[in-house]
Design a protein around this motif. Sequence first.
Motif: not given
Length: 154
Positions: A119-123, A106-114, A88-92
Amino acid sequence: MSFLTIFLLLHLHLTATSSIHNLLESQGLPAGLFPDSVKSYSLDQNGLLEVHLDQPCLAKFETRVHFDSVIRANLSFGGLKGLEGLSQEELFLWLPVKDIIVNDPSSGLILFDIGVAHKQLSLSLFEDPPVCKPQGLILEENSRKMNMGFQVQR
């Protein structure tokens, strides 16, 4: 190529694509984690998932992501752990995605471990499979866009 051959290839592609997305949903994950260009996948008895694409490609969720032609991860309910083949691209910078986890749907969130961060993003970003473009095609499109601003003067 005959019409029947084209139809069968298209059917196999659609079957692989829809079945990987069905598999993800059955494991508490959103259907759109993998791109629309999934060629095939396999899942062994230990939970090792291997997803094959036609070629490496770039897609966009919130930021740009790069899929290798083969992505591997350990699939368990609510997670893809030990991911290989996704960055995943983060700050170039391109950072490998190590885990994708949905702790509470039910939180509507997904966690990406980079690695360096979580990083939590919306499902909702992952409801539909992203369109994934070959990296060379994206570079060519960007080059064309940059050149459109310049015209030859005579």
